[in-house]
Scaffold this motif. Structure first.
Motif: not given
Lengths: 121, 499
Positions: A18, A21-22, A34, A54, A64, B315, B364, B366-367, B372-373, B375-377, B380-381
């Motif tokens: 992970l 990407e993070m 966004v 951000l 994390m 997140i 934040l 929405t991102y 693409g993000y 699962d990463a954010f 994970t959170a």
């Protein structure tokens, strides 16, 4: 507290799928996209400020990636209730006039909006 | 303006007893509070909306019912302030946002109905950080609220108007909402008791949503007994809230004198070190000693992943907020900025209607939820959240309650942190875990720092552990150093001129 203590669940970040990407830094293009998705317009100076802010928050959140989360189910809410239904009985209803009275624009008992069809994409 | 610690205001418990017993009228109680509001609201700015005439009418009605021999309920004649994100029928509810300026809710929140049924008198709607996003009440579209203990400082947030109104004696009780510490942190900064109940214990029907898996409504009061009194009124199942617990609510008032003999108390090692002000740590240690003196067993415990709660929270909460706040589009509520097409109208409305912190969190979220993000954010959170909950479950195998600081410092200066979001978020480090795990927690005043500012200590308990948590809080309150609170003596109302 800003310092991270090493804990039992930590693992090497480089081995974390992970992580990459993070750890990607959010770009101005990302923020612009966004904002568009969220129906917000940003001035160039705002875009600059928000991108920096951000990025700082997401940098912090990337810690994390240090945790080994393999096999952990995501927690969506604290209480495991699902498909909660109340009895199917007519209860107290909101008055349509009261609801529409606080809407920006209404007509014939409905919400009124500017033209939707044919607008530029 | 700095109050000395000796200033006292009557408690809700004392007022309700006196009004129900006919020794004091609800109208006289209200007038005393309105007089204090008239004297210092111009400085404090605790309210977004007040209606003195409606409050007087309501107080008269209570008095008439008492005279007729009716039981008007456990909050007879108690003035109460409602945070401005809780719906009040026919009374403006703005969330301190231009977005809802002018919106009038067509219904009362369940908590507002319950308070009215218990005999309370609503005196106003409290200022807050816009849509409850913030820790200082500086993110209000209508200007900041000042801390009545020291008007150069913030009252905390997001329930800063609620806290300031109680600390300044405008009402003995206020309702706030707590998504990451928004009741407990302002309670600590203003020298009050503030409670975040177990997730699902208090109905959220009519609470304007911010983070739906985190939000809870709770009381801010001068005393532990008042907080218990109010919590017992507002808790309980509501079929109008699908997250409302179906189990019977604990009756906390009945357990205030249970004491702590044999109670196992955990001092959380991770929240007793770096980043916490030495005077705050000293108060927590002193509170631990007070519990030991009352028969509790205090031991150090570890929540190894609690340090990750800030990351998970910032997140999850914005992700939920970005979804919840998508409903503000200029169609159904409040503000609309006109434009030739609906798409442009929505963008202009949202751009002009939301303040910077709200925009920041919407973007934040929405991102974090975007392709693409996700699962990463977000994924994970949510997994980190599960791990943190596991840590709490494990620690409660060995202890009954946890004791920590409520905040890393006492109230900070206005404008000190508002331009640095990350510095502001760090302020929530001790409080957010309770929201992530959905368990109860409360802040109790315990001592003052060298500037005379109140320090709050936090108690946390397992799911539905409110009775144990309140019993421990009552012991801390009885042992607290002088001057921690503005209000207190329970005998006040009985005394002549005690209002």
């Amino acid at each position: 507290m800003s310092k991270r203590r090493s804990v039992g669940r930590c693992r090497d970040r480089s081995a974390d799928s992970l992580g990459p990407e993070m750890n990607d830094r959010i770009s101005k293009d990302d923020v612009e996209k966004v904002a568009r998705l969220a129906l917000l317009h940003l001035e160039p100076s705002e875009l600059e400020t928000f991108t920096g802010q951000l990025a700082a928050i997401l940098d912090h959140a990337s810690d994390m990636g240090q945790l080994d989360l393999s096999g952990v189910e995501p927690m969506t809410q604290p209480v495991p209730l699902s498909n909660v239904m109340r009895a199917d009985e007519v209860g107290e209803l909101l008055d349509r006039g009261d609801v529409l009275a606080s809407a920006p624009c209404s007509e014939d008992g409905q919400f009124r909006v500017p033209p939707v069809l044919g607008e530029p994409s | 303006m700095t109050h000395d610690g000796a200033t006292t205001y009557p408690t809700a418990t004392a007022i309700a007893e006196a009004v129900a017993g006919g020794t004091l009228s609800a109208s006289a109680v209200l007038d005393a509070h309105l007089a204090r509001t008239a004297a210092s609201e111009g400085t404090i700015h605790a309210f977004n909306h007040t209606d003195d005439d409606a409050a007087r009418q309501r107080a008269n009605e209570i008095d008439a019912r008492v005279s007729a021999g009716e039981d008007v309920g456990p909050l007879a004649g108690v003035p109460i302030v409602i945070k401005d994100n809780i719906c009040t029928k026919g009374v403006p509810t703005t969330c301190s946002s231009r977005m809802l300026d002018g919106w009038i809710p067509p219904y009362d929140a369940t908590v507002v109905r319950k308070l009215a049924a218990a005999g309370a008198v609503t005196v106003g709607k409290a200022n807050m950080d816009e849509f409850a996003m913030g820790s200082s009440t500086e993110n209000s579209a209508f200007g900041p609220t000042l801390n009545p203990r020291d008007t150069t400082r913030v009252p905390g947030g997001s329930s800063g108007g609620s806290a300031a109104s109680v600390a300044a004696g405008f009402a003995p009780v206020a309702l706030g909402s707590d998504t990451g510490g928004s009741i407990r942190q302002p309670a600590a900064f203003c020298g009050l008791v503030g409670v975040k109940p177990t997730y699902g214990l208090v109905s959220r029907l009519g609470l304007i949503a911010f983070g739906s898996s985190l939000d809870q409504i709770g009381p801010l009061t001068h005393t532990v007994a008042d907080a218990a009194l109010v919590l017992d009124v507002i808790s309980g199942h509501d079929s109008g809230d699908s997250t409302s617990l179906p189990t019977p609510a604990p009756r906390v008032s009945a357990h205030l004198d249970d004491g702590v003999a044999g109670l196992r108390v955990g001092l959380v090692r991770e929240l007793m070190g770096d980043g916490i002000a030495p005077e705050v740590l000293a108060s927590v240690n002193q509170a631990a000693e007070a519990l030991v003196a009352a028969g509790a067993i205090v031991e150090e415990v570890s929540l190894p992943t609690i340090d990750y709660s800030l990351s998970a929270y910032y997140i999850i909460a914005p992700a939920e907020a970005s979804s919840n706040l998508s409903r503000y589009d200029g169609v159904r509520y409040g503000l609309r900025v006109d434009a030739p097409t609906t798409g442009e109208m929505m963008e202009r409305t949202r751009t002009q209607g939301f303040g910077d912190e709200v925009k920041r969190r919407i973007m934040l979220g929405t991102y974090a939820l975007s392709a693409g993000y996700y699962d990463a954010f977000y994924g994970t959170a949510q997994r980190v959240r599960a791990v943190i909950r596991g840590d709490f479950d494990a620690v409660y195998n060995n202890v009954d309650v946890l004791l920590t600081p409520t905040t890393p410092t006492t109230a900070f200066k206005l404008a000190e942190k508002v331009s640095d979001p990350m510095a502001m978020y760090m302020n929530d480090i001790c409080t957010i875990a309770s929201n992530l795990v959905g368990q109860p927690s409360m802040s109790v005043p315990f001592g003052l720092d060298s500037d005379g500012l109140p320090i709050g200590v936090q108690l946390m308990a397992p799911t539905l552990g409110e009775t144990t948590m309140f019993a421990a809080a009552a012991v801390l309150e009885a042992a607290q150093p002088l001057g921690s609170q503005l209000g207190s003596p329970r005998t006040l109302v009985a005394n002549e001129g005690g209002l």
